[in-house]
Design a protein around this motif. Structure first.
Motif, PDB file in Angstrom:
ATOM      1  N   VAL A  24       0.816  -1.223   0.000  1.00 55.67           N
ATOM      2  CA  VAL A  24       0.000   0.000   0.000  1.00 55.67           C
ATOM      3  C   VAL A  24       0.845   1.266   0.000  1.00 55.67           C
ATOM      4  O   VAL A  24       0.328   2.360   0.211  1.00 55.67           O
ATOM      5  N   ALA A  25       2.148   1.142  -0.246  1.00 55.08           N
ATOM      6  CA  ALA A  25       3.035   2.310  -0.254  1.00 55.08           C
ATOM      7  C   ALA A  25       2.606   3.295  -1.341  1.00 55.08           C
ATOM      8  O   ALA A  25       2.095   2.906  -2.397  1.00 55.08           O
ATOM      9  N   LYS A  26       2.838   4.584  -1.090  1.00 54.06           N
ATOM     10  CA  LYS A  26       2.409   5.637  -2.001  1.00 54.06           C
ATOM     11  C   LYS A  26       3.596   6.211  -2.782  1.00 54.06           C
ATOM     12  O   LYS A  26       4.743   6.116  -2.354  1.00 54.06           O
ATOM     13  N   PRO A  27       3.317   6.848  -3.922  1.00 59.44           N
ATOM     14  CA  PRO A  27       4.389   7.487  -4.691  1.00 59.44           C
ATOM     15  C   PRO A  27       5.129   8.523  -3.846  1.00 59.44           C
ATOM     16  O   PRO A  27       4.538   9.188  -2.994  1.00 59.44           O
ATOM     17  N   GLY A  28       6.422   8.637  -4.061  1.00 60.43           N
ATOM     18  CA  GLY A  28       7.249   9.543  -3.268  1.00 60.43           C
ATOM     19  C   GLY A  28       7.980   8.834  -2.145  1.00 60.43           C
ATOM     20  O   GLY A  28       8.991   9.339  -1.646  1.00 60.43           O
ATOM     21  N   ASP A  29       7.492   7.676  -1.746  1.00 60.67           N
ATOM     22  CA  ASP A  29       8.200   6.848  -0.766  1.00 60.67           C
ATOM     23  C   ASP A  29       9.146   5.946  -1.565  1.00 60.67           C
ATOM     24  O   ASP A  29       8.819   4.814  -1.889  1.00 60.67           O
ATOM     25  N   TYR A  30      10.318   6.470  -1.887  1.00 56.75           N
ATOM     26  CA  TYR A  30      11.198   5.799  -2.836  1.00 56.75           C
ATOM     27  C   TYR A  30      11.748   4.475  -2.320  1.00 56.75           C
ATOM     28  O   TYR A  30      12.162   3.632  -3.104  1.00 56.75           O
ATOM     29  N   ARG A  31      11.729   4.273  -1.032  1.00 52.63           N
ATOM     30  CA  ARG A  31      12.223   3.027  -0.472  1.00 52.63           C
ATOM     31  C   ARG A  31      11.168   1.914  -0.553  1.00 52.63           C
ATOM     32  O   ARG A  31      11.477   0.759  -0.874  1.00 52.63           O
ATOM     33  N   THR A  32       9.919   2.243  -0.278  1.00 53.33           N
ATOM     34  CA  THR A  32       8.870   1.230  -0.123  1.00 53.33           C
ATOM     35  C   THR A  32       7.980   1.095  -1.344  1.00 53.33           C
ATOM     36  O   THR A  32       7.426   0.021  -1.596  1.00 53.33           O
ATOM     37  N   TYR A  33       7.813   2.168  -2.120  1.00 52.77           N
ATOM     38  CA  TYR A  33       6.941   2.137  -3.303  1.00 52.77           C
ATOM     39  C   TYR A  33       7.625   1.320  -4.402  1.00 52.77           C
ATOM     40  O   TYR A  33       8.606   1.756  -4.999  1.00 52.77           O
ATOM     41  N   GLN A  34       7.096   0.142  -4.651  1.00 56.81           N
ATOM     42  CA  GLN A  34       7.736  -0.798  -5.564  1.00 56.81           C
ATOM     43  C   GLN A  34       6.734  -1.294  -6.606  1.00 56.81           C
ATOM     44  O   GLN A  34       5.517  -1.115  -6.457  1.00 56.81           O
ATOM     45  N   PRO A  35       7.228  -1.940  -7.681  1.00 56.39           N
ATOM     46  CA  PRO A  35       6.323  -2.386  -8.741  1.00 56.39           C
ATOM     47  C   PRO A  35       5.187  -3.275  -8.259  1.00 56.39           C
ATOM     48  O   PRO A  35       4.045  -3.109  -8.698  1.00 56.39           O
ATOM     49  N   LEU A  36       5.473  -4.229  -7.371  1.00 54.77           N
ATOM     50  CA  LEU A  36       4.443  -5.156  -6.920  1.00 54.77           C
ATOM     51  C   LEU A  36       3.271  -4.425  -6.276  1.00 54.77           C
ATOM     52  O   LEU A  36       2.103  -4.698  -6.573  1.00 54.77           O
ATOM     53  N   GLY A  37       3.562  -3.472  -5.411  1.00 60.44           N
ATOM     54  CA  GLY A  37       2.502  -2.708  -4.757  1.00 60.44           C
ATOM     55  C   GLY A  37       1.731  -1.849  -5.743  1.00 60.44           C
ATOM     56  O   GLY A  37       0.494  -1.761  -5.679  1.00 60.44           O
ATOM     57  N   ALA A  38       2.431  -1.215  -6.678  1.00 63.24           N
ATOM     58  CA  ALA A  38       1.763  -0.371  -7.669  1.00 63.24           C
ATOM     59  C   ALA A  38       0.812  -1.197  -8.532  1.00 63.24           C
ATOM     60  O   ALA A  38      -0.302  -0.750  -8.853  1.00 63.24           O
ATOM     61  N   LEU A  39       1.223  -2.396  -8.899  1.00 67.35           N
ATOM     62  CA  LEU A  39       0.383  -3.252  -9.738  1.00 67.35           C
ATOM     63  C   LEU A  39      -0.869  -3.710  -8.999  1.00 67.35           C
ATOM     64  O   LEU A  39      -1.972  -3.706  -9.566  1.00 67.35           O
ATOM     65  N   TRP A  40      -0.723  -4.117  -7.733  1.00 61.97           N
ATOM     66  CA  TRP A  40      -1.893  -4.542  -6.961  1.00 61.97           C
ATOM     67  C   TRP A  40      -2.843  -3.372  -6.712  1.00 61.97           C
ATOM     68  O   TRP A  40      -4.061  -3.520  -6.780  1.00 61.97           O
ATOM     69  N   GLN A  41      -2.294  -2.185  -6.429  1.00 64.04           N
ATOM     70  CA  GLN A  41      -3.154  -1.024  -6.222  1.00 64.04           C
ATOM     71  C   GLN A  41      -3.899  -0.652  -7.501  1.00 64.04           C
ATOM     72  O   GLN A  41      -5.052  -0.220  -7.457  1.00 64.04           O
ATOM     73  N   MET A  42      -3.245  -0.813  -8.646  1.00 64.06           N
ATOM     74  CA  MET A  42      -3.867  -0.500  -9.922  1.00 64.06           C
ATOM     75  C   MET A  42      -5.043  -1.428 -10.209  1.00 64.06           C
ATOM     76  O   MET A  42      -6.088  -0.992 -10.689  1.00 64.06           O
ATOM     77  N   ALA A  43      -4.894  -2.709  -9.877  1.00 66.39           N
ATOM     78  CA  ALA A  43      -5.885  -3.713 -10.275  1.00 66.39           C
ATOM     79  C   ALA A  43      -6.948  -3.984  -9.229  1.00 66.39           C
ATOM     80  O   ALA A  43      -8.018  -4.506  -9.568  1.00 66.39           O
ATOM     81  N   CYS A  44      -6.678  -3.670  -7.959  1.00 70.70           N
ATOM     82  CA  CYS A  44      -7.579  -4.110  -6.881  1.00 70.70           C
ATOM     83  C   CYS A  44      -7.880  -3.002  -5.882  1.00 70.70           C
ATOM     84  O   CYS A  44      -7.081  -2.079  -5.672  1.00 70.70           O
ATOM     85  N   ASN A  45      -9.044  -3.120  -5.249  1.00 74.17           N
ATOM     86  CA  ASN A  45      -9.310  -2.388  -4.019  1.00 74.17           C
ATOM     87  C   ASN A  45      -8.654  -3.167  -2.885  1.00 74.17           C
ATOM     88  O   ASN A  45      -8.901  -4.367  -2.730  1.00 74.17           O
ATOM     89  N   ILE A  46      -7.825  -2.504  -2.102  1.00 71.62           N
ATOM     90  CA  ILE A  46      -7.084  -3.159  -1.029  1.00 71.62           C
ATOM     91  C   ILE A  46      -7.621  -2.647   0.302  1.00 71.62           C
ATOM     92  O   ILE A  46      -7.626  -1.436   0.550  1.00 71.62           O
TER      93      ILE A  46
END
Length: 442
Positions: free
Chosen positions: A284-306
């Protein structure tokens, strides 16, 4: 007094001859209506059984079969056993509660496992999980797949809650006999399958032996048909991600979702799973959090309500080891929590420009962009198609100095759809060979 006694005897005799009961008694004992309230991190959940007025028989609610909005044909949601029993026996009632045992007994049973696994052993936690499924269970909307039920504590709690169809997917043979014995006690509400959910649809081809299995065989054997993406959720998967391959499972599932393969071939399969707090934080990491915001999280957020349903201390679970003892967790997180998370695929995820045919390409694009989260987005786009980056960024209303790690998941989806529309990116930017190699490495 003698005449009164004779009258009573006469009345009882007449009632017996007429087939009426000689006396009446309450159908429900007071102990069943006991109320327990559990406060979760998101809301207060009442674990009070529903009233008799709210409960309906299968014949009244039509839970045995439903019509798919996509096809208009009758979709079987009952196994062959359940269909054969339909109308002959009444389903298990919450007035006849299955024994959940105590934590000591459940721990002893869990320790029969000789692999690294986590188990729910507290009855209160099992009831809390079922509470998050209460509305779906009551309306019979979806089949419930329970992953790695082990001794079956959560299985029995689901049945007690009124679930009409639970499919227990257990990969360890040591737990199968007890689960199958429970299956025989019930009237079709439980089906036990020797299957490891984490080993569904392995990359290798050929004959498959349990607990590995192809999802096509699993769904076909269970009589569950494909539904359209916009239809109701047909299956809810409940359980815990594998302790050894939690992240790999999430990667494998997100690829399948974007391409509508594996379990997602059958519709918007919902996951209600326990995962580590560390993995949830990444998810659930958000953009701007360069350490935690990763592809896997971005993809799940794009496709699903979490949705975070509950946080539970790791001490509430039993973690087994290879030698049959309780393993000690060495998590680096200060609170050592497990998170119960609901991942519901979005109805509007696929569009005219984003389809299962090119969904894997979008996955690859996001992975390449977020590999270096402090890189300029314009430069990344120009590397795929020279002098195209500035044009696309302006079309999206972004500044030209925007970094790849500053884009929201939905903006990556919008960017991809613009690239698909553009003739400049027709053949030049991502290749199937690279995509296939990435899938294998994940």
């Amino acid at each position: 007094m003698a005449s009164c006694g004779g009258c009573r005897l006469f009345v009882l005799t007449v009632r017996t001859l007429l087939g009426g009961p000689a006396w009446t008694r309450p159908a429900v004992t007071q102990s069943v209506s006991h109320t327990r309230t559990v406060v979760t991190s998101t809301k207060t959940c009442s674990l009070e059984p529903l009233s008799q007025v709210q409960r309906k028989s299968p014949s009244a609610t039509g839970k045995g079969e439903r019509t798919s909005p996509s096809s208009g044909h009758t979709q079987r949601n009952l196994s062959a056993v359940a269909v054969a029993l339909k109308g002959q026996y009444r389903p298990h009632s919450r007035y006849e509660l299955l024994e959940l045992g105590d934590m000591v007994d459940n721990t002893r049973k869990a320790l029969a496992c000789k692999t690294l696994r986590r188990f729910i052993v507290e009855p209160a936690l099992a009831r809390l999980v079922t509470e998050h499924l209460a509305s779906d269970i009551e309306h019979g909307k979806a089949v419930i797949f329970e992953c790695d039920p082990g001794p079956g504590l959560l299985t029995r709690a689901l049945i007690n809650c009124g679930a009409q169809r639970v499919v227990a997917l257990e990969g360890d043979k040591v737990f199968l006999s007890d689960l199958q014995a429970l299956e025989r006690r019930l009237d079709g509400q439980l089906e036990v399958v020797h299957c490891d959910f984490s080993k569904l649809d392995p990359l290798r081809q050929g004959l498959m032996r349990p607990p590995a299995m192809y999802s096509e065989k699993l769904f076909t054997d269970l009589g569950i048909s494909e539904t359209s993406w916009g239809a109701d959720v047909p299956v809810k998967v409940v359980g815990m991600f594998s302790l050894k391959s939690e992240r790999n499972q999430l990667l494998k599932l997100v690829y399948s979702l974007f391409e509508r393969l594996s379990i997602y071939r059958y519709g918007r399969i919902e996951l209600i799973m326990f995962m580590t707090e560390k993995e949830f934080t990444r998810l659930v990491a958000k953009p701007g959090d360069y350490r935690t915001y990763q592809p896997l999280g971005a993809l799940w957020q794009m496709a699903c309500n979490i949705q975070l349903l509950h946080k539970e201390p790791l001490s509430s679970f039993v973690t087994t080891s290879k030698d049959g003892r309780i393993a000690i967790s060495k998590s680096s997180l200060p609170d050592d929590n497990m998170c119960l998370v609901r991942l519901t695929p979005r109805k509007d995820f696929f569009t005219a420009r984003l389809t299962p045919n090119n969904g894997g390409t979008l996955v690859m694009m996001v992975k390449q962009c977020l590999a270096k989260r402090r890189a300029l987005l314009v430069e990344r786009l120009d590397s795929w198609s020279p002098d195209s980056g500035s044009k696309l960024v302006r079309q999206m209303g972004l500044f030209e100095d925007v970094l790849t790690g500053q884009l929201y998941p939905e903006e990556y989806k919008q960017l991809f759809e613009l690239m698909e529309k553009s003739q400049e990116f027709n053949q030049s930017w991502l290749y199937e060979e690279i995509l296939e190699n990435t899938k294998v490495s994940c």
